[in-house]
Write a protein that holds these residues in place. Structure first.
Motif, short mmCIF file in Angstrom:
data_model
loop_
_atom_site.label_atom_id
_atom_site.label_comp_id
_atom_site.label_asym_id
_atom_site.label_seq_id
_atom_site.Cartn_x
_atom_site.Cartn_y
_atom_site.Cartn_z
N HIS A 202 0.84 -1.20 0.00
CA HIS A 202 0.00 0.00 0.00
C HIS A 202 0.87 1.25 0.00
O HIS A 202 1.95 1.25 0.59
CB HIS A 202 -0.91 0.03 1.23
CG HIS A 202 -1.88 -1.10 1.26
ND1 HIS A 202 -1.57 -2.32 1.80
CD2 HIS A 202 -3.14 -1.20 0.80
CE1 HIS A 202 -2.60 -3.13 1.68
NE2 HIS A 202 -3.57 -2.48 1.07
N LEU B 135 0.55 5.91 -0.79
CA LEU B 135 -0.26 7.07 -1.15
C LEU B 135 0.29 7.65 -2.44
O LEU B 135 1.44 8.10 -2.48
CB LEU B 135 -0.23 8.11 -0.03
CG LEU B 135 -1.12 9.33 -0.24
CD1 LEU B 135 -2.59 8.93 -0.35
CD2 LEU B 135 -0.92 10.32 0.90
N VAL C 10 -7.10 8.58 -12.49
CA VAL C 10 -6.79 8.81 -11.08
C VAL C 10 -5.38 9.38 -10.97
O VAL C 10 -4.42 8.80 -11.48
CB VAL C 10 -6.90 7.50 -10.27
CG1 VAL C 10 -6.46 7.71 -8.83
CG2 VAL C 10 -8.32 6.96 -10.34
N ASN D 183 -4.25 10.82 -7.75
CA ASN D 183 -3.77 10.71 -6.38
C ASN D 183 -4.75 9.87 -5.57
O ASN D 183 -5.89 9.65 -5.98
CB ASN D 183 -3.57 12.08 -5.74
CG ASN D 183 -4.85 12.87 -5.64
OD1 ASN D 183 -5.84 12.57 -6.31
ND2 ASN D 183 -4.86 13.89 -4.80
N GLY D 184 -4.26 9.41 -4.40
CA GLY D 184 -5.13 8.63 -3.52
C GLY D 184 -4.40 7.44 -2.94
O GLY D 184 -3.23 7.18 -3.24
N SER D 185 -5.09 6.73 -2.07
CA SER D 185 -4.56 5.54 -1.42
C SER D 185 -4.63 4.36 -2.40
O SER D 185 -5.70 4.06 -2.94
CB SER D 185 -5.39 5.22 -0.17
OG SER D 185 -4.86 4.10 0.48
N VAL D 186 -3.49 3.71 -2.61
CA VAL D 186 -3.40 2.65 -3.62
C VAL D 186 -3.00 1.33 -2.98
O VAL D 186 -2.13 1.29 -2.11
CB VAL D 186 -2.36 3.02 -4.71
CG1 VAL D 186 -2.15 1.88 -5.69
CG2 VAL D 186 -2.80 4.28 -5.45
N GLU D 187 -3.65 0.25 -3.41
CA GLU D 187 -3.23 -1.10 -3.06
C GLU D 187 -2.56 -1.68 -4.30
O GLU D 187 -3.16 -1.73 -5.37
CB GLU D 187 -4.43 -1.97 -2.69
CG GLU D 187 -4.04 -3.43 -2.44
CD GLU D 187 -5.24 -4.33 -2.23
OE1 GLU D 187 -5.35 -5.34 -2.96
OE2 GLU D 187 -6.07 -4.00 -1.37
N TRP E 273 -2.62 -2.01 -9.65
CA TRP E 273 -2.94 -1.04 -8.61
C TRP E 273 -4.44 -0.88 -8.59
O TRP E 273 -5.09 -0.82 -9.64
CB TRP E 273 -2.34 0.32 -8.91
CG TRP E 273 -0.88 0.46 -8.75
CD1 TRP E 273 0.01 -0.46 -8.27
CD2 TRP E 273 -0.12 1.62 -9.06
NE1 TRP E 273 1.27 0.07 -8.27
CE2 TRP E 273 1.22 1.35 -8.75
CE3 TRP E 273 -0.45 2.87 -9.58
CZ2 TRP E 273 2.23 2.28 -8.94
CZ3 TRP E 273 0.56 3.79 -9.77
CH2 TRP E 273 1.89 3.49 -9.44
N CYS F 221 -7.31 1.69 -6.71
CA CYS F 221 -7.56 2.89 -5.91
C CYS F 221 -9.08 2.98 -5.75
O CYS F 221 -9.81 3.06 -6.75
CB CYS F 221 -7.01 4.14 -6.60
SG CYS F 221 -7.13 5.63 -5.61
#
Length: 151
Positions: A76, A78, A90, A92-96, A115, A117
Motif C-alpha cells: 500500500h 499514497l 486517477v 492521487n489517492g490511497s493505492v493497493e 494497482w 484505488c
C-alpha cells in the motif's frame, strides 16, 4: 492434404503438448523450499514504497502442490499528484498494489502487477523476468527493480 475435423490434436501434436506441459517450471514456494528469492523494489517518483521477496523453486508439475493457492504480494502507498499524470483518470489517492505469478516456465516467470484505488483498477501490467538475471522496468514515474538471491 487431410484435415482432422474432430477438434482433437493429432497424436504427434498431443505428444509434443504433453512434453511441454510436463517440463519443470518455477513456482512460488515456501521460504524453506526456495532455490531462488526474487527481490522486488518498487519506487514511485524516486521514493521507495515497498520491497517484496518472492521465494521460488523449480519442479515438475506433478511435484508442485495441487492445493497451492494463488499467492499475492500486496503493498500500500499514497499516490501523490504529479503534474497532469493520471492512471485511468486517477492522479492521487490511497493505492493497493499487487504482484502475482501470471506464467512460469523452466527459466523465467511473468509477474502480473496491478494497482487499485478505491474500487477502480488504475494499473495492470505484466513483467517478464529471467530467473537469476537482474532487471528493471520504468515508466510514468514507476520503477520496479528485480534482483535475485540464489538460496
Amino acid at each position: 492434404m487431410a484435415v482432422q475435423a474432430s477438434g482433437q490434436p493429432s497424436p504427434e501434436v498431443q505428444k509434443r503438448m504433453n512434453e511441454i506441459n510436463n517440463r519443470p517450471r518455477y513456482f512460488w514456494c515456501a521460504k524453506d523450499q526456495a532455490q531462488y528469492t526474487l527481490n522486488l523494489a518498487v519506487r514511485i517518483d524516486g521514493e521507495e514504497v515497498t520491497q517484496i521477496q518472492i521465494p521460488l523453486a523449480k519442479a515438475k508439475p506433478d511435484n508442485i502442490p495441487e492445493d497451492d493457492q494463488q499467492k499475492i504480494a500486496e503493498y500500500h502507498f499514497l499516490l501523490k499528484k504529479r503534474g497532469d499524470r493520471a492512471f485511468r483518470g486517477v492522479s492521487n489517492g490511497s493505492v493497493e498494489g499487487n504482484f502475482w505469478i501470471g506464467l512460469a516456465r523452466n527459466n523465467e516467470i511473468v509477474l502480473g502487477h496491478s494497482w487499485v484505488c478505491g474500487n477502480k483498477v488504475i494499473l495492470h501490467e505484466m513483467f517478464q523476468f529471467i530467473v537469476g538475471k537482474p532487471k528493471s522496468y520504468s515508466g510514468s514515474g514507476i520503477q520496479i527493480c528485480a534482483t535475485w538471491l540464489k538460496n
